[in-house]
Scaffold this active site. Structure first.
Site, short mmCIF file in Angstrom:
data_model
loop_
_atom_site.label_atom_id
_atom_site.label_comp_id
_atom_site.label_asym_id
_atom_site.label_seq_id
_atom_site.Cartn_x
_atom_site.Cartn_y
_atom_site.Cartn_z
N LYS A 19 -6.37 10.42 5.22
CA LYS A 19 -7.21 10.19 4.20
C LYS A 19 -7.51 8.78 3.51
CE LYS A 19 -3.61 11.41 1.04
NZ LYS A 19 -3.58 9.85 0.28
N HIS A 59 -1.74 -1.61 2.10
CA HIS A 59 -0.75 -0.74 2.35
C HIS A 59 -1.33 0.22 3.37
CE1 HIS A 59 -2.98 1.38 -0.78
NE2 HIS A 59 -2.71 2.56 -0.23
N HIS A 91 -5.77 3.91 5.81
CA HIS A 91 -6.90 2.71 5.13
C HIS A 91 -7.23 1.86 6.41
CE1 HIS A 91 -6.27 4.34 1.38
NE2 HIS A 91 -5.29 3.84 1.16
N CYS A 109 -1.10 10.42 -5.32
CA CYS A 109 -1.56 11.41 -4.29
C CYS A 109 -0.74 12.93 -4.44
CB CYS A 109 -1.19 10.80 -2.96
SG CYS A 109 -2.28 9.29 -2.55
N HIS A 161 -10.07 -2.15 2.98
CA HIS A 161 -10.39 -1.03 2.24
C HIS A 161 -10.41 -1.36 0.81
CE1 HIS A 161 -9.34 2.97 0.01
NE2 HIS A 161 -10.15 3.37 1.08
N ASP A 187 2.18 12.03 2.09
CA ASP A 187 2.07 10.67 2.22
C ASP A 187 3.81 10.12 2.34
OD1 ASP A 187 -0.54 10.83 2.09
OD2 ASP A 187 -0.86 9.42 0.24
N ASP A 231 -2.03 8.55 4.05
CA ASP A 231 -2.85 7.64 3.62
C ASP A 231 -3.05 6.60 4.85
OD1 ASP A 231 -3.77 7.09 1.01
OD2 ASP A 231 -2.43 5.06 0.75
C1 VGL Z 1 -0.93 6.42 -3.00
C2 VGL Z 1 -1.72 4.78 -4.26
C3 VGL Z 1 -2.28 4.18 -3.40
C4 VGL Z 1 0.00 7.51 -3.10
C5 VGL Z 1 -1.79 6.08 -1.97
O1 VGL Z 1 0.26 8.01 -1.72
O2 VGL Z 1 0.34 8.06 -3.88
N1 VGL Z 1 -0.90 5.61 -4.31
N2 VGL Z 1 -2.54 5.18 -2.16
ZN ZN Z 2 -3.74 4.31 -0.48
#
Ligand code: VGL
Ligand code: ZN
Length: 208
Positions: free
Chosen positions: A111, A86, A53, A156, A57, A13, A51
């Site tokens: 994901k 996000h 979404h 993550c 979401h 990510d 990430d």
């Molecule tokens: C993440 C919070 C929400 C991450 C992703 O990449 O750590 N944290 N979505």
């Molecule tokens: Zn996320």
């Protein structure tokens, strides 16, 4: 550690929304880009995650009227932290960080695409039953050791590291190539959980 044919670097990510100025900024998140790029040059196998979404979401606070970011709600699969919107699919914020090397990765995993289920982990969604297919893909490539870097350490990266352990891989986290969100002590807690699960820490300088 000298990476060989059975070692994979998992870059988690490293996306615009997780950098300072992004929708869900990780303090110092931009500082991982250099170390992550340098690490990629040392590994034969590199996988990237995003990430990714849908706009409505379930992890977004604005999907839950009256709720604010960083509150926790109870969902059918358990507690879910609510985040600012996000990494919406196809948005500028969901793109890889500027300057991140992406050419050497043979595998990319997106994901968090199910509107009703989050997925911090690159292996298993938050319902703890739906698999992304990554464990199988790594097994088919003969990977035995997964080395993680990227964002965020306490979400993550940690969830992916724990699931990689549970899937039977030898797992390491590169401590100078990750940064955390640290919401309510989550960073120290994540390191404790990873240590308890046998995830090991290493510095970039010890890899090569
Ligand atoms: C993440 C919070 C929400 C991450 C992703 O990449 O750590 N944290 N979505
Ligand atoms: Zn996320």
């Amino acid at each position: 550690m000298t990476p060989g044919a059975a070692d994979l670097l998992l870059v988690v990510d490293v996306q615009v929304d997780f950098l300072p100025g992004g929708a869900l900024p990780v303090p110092g998140g931009d500082a991982v880009v250099g170390p992550v790029n340098a690490l990629q040059g040392k590994f034969r196998h590199v996988a990237l995650t995003q990430d990714w979404h849908p706009a409505d979401h379930v992890s977004f606070a604005d999907t839950h009227p009256g709720r604010a970011p960083f509150e926790t709600v109870e969902l059918p699969y358990g507690p879910q932290v609510l985040w600012p919107r996000h990494c919406v699919q196809g948005s500028a914020g969901a793109a890889f960080a500027p300057g991140l090397a992406t050419d050497r990765a043979s595998l990319a995993v997106r994901k968090g695409m199910d509107p009703r289920v989050d997925s911090y982990s690159a292996f298993l969604e938050a319902d703890r039953t739906t698999r992304t297919g990554l464990a199988g893909a790594l097994a088919e490539r003969g990977i035995a050791r997964v080395v993680l870097c990227g964002l965020a350490t306490d979400f993550c990266v940690a969830w992916s590291a724990l699931d990689a352990r549970a899937a039977g891989f030898d797992v390491w986290v590169v401590e100078d190539a990750v940064r955390g969100i640290d919401a309510g002590g989550s960073l120290a807690q994540a390191w404790l959980r990873m240590e308890a699960a046998g995830v090991r820490r290493i510095g970039s300088a010890a890899i090569g």
